[in-house]
Motif scaffolding. Sequence first.
Motif, PDB file in Angstrom:
ATOM      1  N   ARG A 181       0.798  -1.225   0.000  1.00 32.00           N
ATOM      2  CA  ARG A 181       0.000   0.000   0.000  1.00 32.00           C
ATOM      3  C   ARG A 181       0.831   1.275   0.000  1.00 32.00           C
ATOM      4  N   SER A 182       2.074   1.194   0.475  1.00 33.95           N
ATOM      5  CA  SER A 182       2.839   2.437   0.571  1.00 33.95           C
ATOM      6  C   SER A 182       4.260   2.304   0.024  1.00 33.95           C
ATOM      7  N   TYR A 183       5.071   1.473   0.641  1.00 34.93           N
ATOM      8  CA  TYR A 183       6.482   1.400   0.274  1.00 34.93           C
ATOM      9  C   TYR A 183       6.682   0.979  -1.183  1.00 34.93           C
ATOM     10  N   GLU A 184       5.858   0.049  -1.655  1.00 37.94           N
ATOM     11  CA  GLU A 184       6.044  -0.455  -3.019  1.00 37.94           C
ATOM     12  C   GLU A 184       5.826   0.650  -4.049  1.00 37.94           C
ATOM     13  N   LEU A 185       4.870   1.529  -3.784  1.00 44.24           N
ATOM     14  CA  LEU A 185       4.623   2.651  -4.683  1.00 44.24           C
ATOM     15  C   LEU A 185       5.857   3.548  -4.761  1.00 44.24           C
ATOM     16  N   GLU A 186       6.520   3.717  -3.614  1.00 47.08           N
ATOM     17  CA  GLU A 186       7.742   4.518  -3.583  1.00 47.08           C
ATOM     18  C   GLU A 186       8.850   3.842  -4.387  1.00 47.08           C
ATOM     19  N   VAL A 187       8.927   2.526  -4.322  1.00 49.98           N
ATOM     20  CA  VAL A 187       9.927   1.786  -5.084  1.00 49.98           C
ATOM     21  C   VAL A 187       9.747   2.027  -6.578  1.00 49.98           C
ATOM     22  N   PHE A 188       8.505   1.918  -7.063  1.00 53.32           N
ATOM     23  CA  PHE A 188       8.257   2.128  -8.488  1.00 53.32           C
ATOM     24  C   PHE A 188       8.629   3.553  -8.902  1.00 53.32           C
ATOM     25  N   ALA A 189       8.200   4.520  -8.103  1.00 50.17           N
ATOM     26  CA  ALA A 189       8.433   5.923  -8.449  1.00 50.17           C
ATOM     27  C   ALA A 189       9.918   6.261  -8.467  1.00 50.17           C
ATOM     28  N   GLU A 190      10.659   5.798  -7.455  1.00 58.97           N
ATOM     29  CA  GLU A 190      12.079   6.140  -7.367  1.00 58.97           C
ATOM     30  C   GLU A 190      12.905   5.385  -8.403  1.00 58.97           C
ATOM     31  N   LEU A 191      12.507   4.154  -8.710  1.00 56.65           N
ATOM     32  CA  LEU A 191      13.224   3.401  -9.734  1.00 56.65           C
ATOM     33  C   LEU A 191      13.026   4.063 -11.104  1.00 56.65           C
ATOM     34  N   VAL A 215       6.694  24.332  17.240  1.00 55.65           N
ATOM     35  CA  VAL A 215       6.551  24.983  15.938  1.00 55.65           C
ATOM     36  C   VAL A 215       7.055  24.128  14.774  1.00 55.65           C
ATOM     37  N   LEU A 216       8.290  23.647  14.857  1.00 49.49           N
ATOM     38  CA  LEU A 216       8.900  23.013  13.691  1.00 49.49           C
ATOM     39  C   LEU A 216       8.196  21.723  13.284  1.00 49.49           C
ATOM     40  N   PRO A 217       7.981  20.758  14.203  1.00 49.37           N
ATOM     41  CA  PRO A 217       7.260  19.560  13.775  1.00 49.37           C
ATOM     42  C   PRO A 217       5.818  19.841  13.369  1.00 49.37           C
ATOM     43  N   ARG A 218       5.204  20.867  13.959  1.00 47.84           N
ATOM     44  CA  ARG A 218       3.842  21.216  13.545  1.00 47.84           C
ATOM     45  C   ARG A 218       3.829  21.650  12.087  1.00 47.84           C
ATOM     46  N   GLU A 219       4.779  22.510  11.698  1.00 41.11           N
ATOM     47  CA  GLU A 219       4.814  22.975  10.315  1.00 41.11           C
ATOM     48  C   GLU A 219       5.234  21.863   9.356  1.00 41.11           C
ATOM     49  N   LEU A 220       6.128  20.987   9.798  1.00 39.58           N
ATOM     50  CA  LEU A 220       6.490  19.835   8.956  1.00 39.58           C
ATOM     51  C   LEU A 220       5.287  18.930   8.738  1.00 39.58           C
ATOM     52  N   GLY A 221       4.486  18.736   9.789  1.00 39.93           N
ATOM     53  CA  GLY A 221       3.283  17.921   9.661  1.00 39.93           C
ATOM     54  C   GLY A 221       2.312  18.514   8.660  1.00 39.93           C
ATOM     55  N   THR A 222       2.181  19.822   8.676  1.00 40.96           N
ATOM     56  CA  THR A 222       1.311  20.492   7.704  1.00 40.96           C
ATOM     57  C   THR A 222       1.806  20.255   6.285  1.00 40.96           C
ATOM     58  N   TRP A 223       3.125  20.371   6.090  1.00 40.92           N
ATOM     59  CA  TRP A 223       3.704  20.142   4.756  1.00 40.92           C
ATOM     60  C   TRP A 223       3.456  18.699   4.312  1.00 40.92           C
ATOM     61  N   LEU A 224       3.683  17.742   5.194  1.00 40.23           N
ATOM     62  CA  LEU A 224       3.502  16.335   4.837  1.00 40.23           C
ATOM     63  C   LEU A 224       2.058  16.046   4.438  1.00 40.23           C
ATOM     64  N   ARG A 225       1.112  16.573   5.191  1.00 40.63           N
ATOM     65  CA  ARG A 225      -0.298  16.344   4.867  1.00 40.63           C
ATOM     66  C   ARG A 225      -0.682  17.005   3.551  1.00 40.63           C
ATOM     67  N   SER A 226      -0.213  18.221   3.339  1.00 42.14           N
ATOM     68  CA  SER A 226      -0.583  18.939   2.121  1.00 42.14           C
ATOM     69  C   SER A 226       0.046  18.319   0.878  1.00 42.14           C
ATOM     70  N   HIS A 227       1.146  17.575   1.063  1.00 38.35           N
ATOM     71  CA  HIS A 227       1.803  16.922  -0.073  1.00 38.35           C
ATOM     72  C   HIS A 227       1.506  15.428  -0.136  1.00 38.35           C
ATOM     73  N   GLY A 228       0.555  14.965   0.659  1.00 42.06           N
ATOM     74  CA  GLY A 228       0.167  13.563   0.624  1.00 42.06           C
ATOM     75  C   GLY A 228       1.234  12.613   1.106  1.00 42.06           C
ATOM     76  N   ARG A 229       2.124  13.062   2.012  1.00 42.75           N
ATOM     77  CA  ARG A 229       3.230  12.221   2.476  1.00 42.75           C
ATOM     78  C   ARG A 229       3.116  11.869   3.953  1.00 42.75           C
ATOM     79  N   ALA A 230       1.986  12.157   4.588  1.00 45.00           N
ATOM     80  CA  ALA A 230       1.852  11.835   6.009  1.00 45.00           C
ATOM     81  C   ALA A 230       2.036  10.336   6.219  1.00 45.00           C
ATOM     82  N   GLY A 231       3.001   9.970   7.053  1.00 44.83           N
ATOM     83  CA  GLY A 231       3.293   8.566   7.322  1.00 44.83           C
ATOM     84  C   GLY A 231       4.102   7.879   6.250  1.00 44.83           C
ATOM     85  N   LEU A 232       4.466   8.604   5.198  1.00 44.77           N
ATOM     86  CA  LEU A 232       5.223   8.023   4.089  1.00 44.77           C
ATOM     87  C   LEU A 232       6.580   8.710   3.973  1.00 44.77           C
TER      88      LEU A 232
END
Length: 409
Positions: A118-128, A265-282
């Motif tokens: 569901r997650s890591y394999e998609l990253e493998v395809f994209a990065e390869l 502040v810093l992890p809060r703003e990083l969390g916002t970036w991750l969510r807005s870019h669809g990378r939360a938990g990835l």
Amino acid sequence: MRSLPPHHCLVEELRALRRPGLPRLRHCARDALRDTALAAGLCGGEDDELEGVERLLAVAVRRLTGGGPLHDGPGCDPLARAAAHTFGLFADRRGVPAADRRKAAAAVYGVSTERFRRSYELEVFAELATAALALTREATARPGPNGRSGADGGGPDDGGPDGRNALNGGGRNGMADDAAARTAPASAASLLFADPPPAAPVPAHVAARIDIRVCPIELVRDADILVSSENVYLEMSKIFRPTVSGALRRAAATRNTAGEIVDDVLPRELGTWLRSHGRAGLPVRPGTVVATSPGTLAAHGVRRIHHAAVSTPVEDGDRYHVAPAALAEAVQASFALARQERAALSLPLSTICFPLIGAGRGGLPALVAARWLLWSVRRELREDTTWSVRIVTRRPDHADVLRAASSDR
């Protein structure tokens, strides 16, 4: 240069190829893979296109190691290992069933096969796919020793014409001519080596713009941008940990009159970036740099914090792998982001402060990290003379390593 297929077409063909595997490649859609292999000079046409596609995947996986050898064990880049398992590129693994290949790839990250799918394999395809396109662009600009593409692993050192044994021996980076690559102009291909490529003598104006100090990074007061070293999930260290990430997180947090943190502040703003870019938990791609505000470090004159994702958790997450290429790419990305912010935010940015990124727990040896950091910084300063750089460390021995690395070139 032959026209290259879009990234998404390569990803789709890699996803379709995963289940049948390389032995059934002739029965799979492969137009994008074939065109990429042709553009890289890895095959000449219909007669050898299957071998060319296999060689393309082998060299692309080798590129993902970012400088280290490819082997199925700790210390090797997890993404490269997972990609090699996914397509059966390790020796004696070519004909392994798809379910077993996916299970082996999931084991690299210590996750279930379902979570990997569901997650890591998609990253493998994209990065390869990204690696295949990148090495193809580089190959067209750098001829190999036999007049073929620089991506061509042909010759006795790479284990034969199919490129598979190049993953387990032969040439250090799956290239036909290591010496030729070392004398090539600086490019992403150059970042594959354990030591930085040879550089021209450092001009006096470049050397004068680099200042090495023994100092906690959170106490620096004469830099516009502070760079923090993060993992590929952009998860900052715990506030109490004695790391660059933990120190910056602690120093930037907003506290009430009792000294209690009321805004992390810093992890809060990083969390916002991750969510807005669809990378939360990835994970993000190693070498990615994300900017946040400085929080309360603004009182020190700091204008931005750059979070460089350079370390990949391995095994149970207690150790990290850092590829030299990721370190160099992070430096380049930080300068590029700084230029964008200087224009878009109308900020008078001129000084960037780096820690000895990549030399943390389980990362690169301090001397290797220092050489790559200095090589990358100098490369940027040669191209853009409007910046100055501070390199700071808490440890006097690391400062000595940095000075020794500085005198090497």
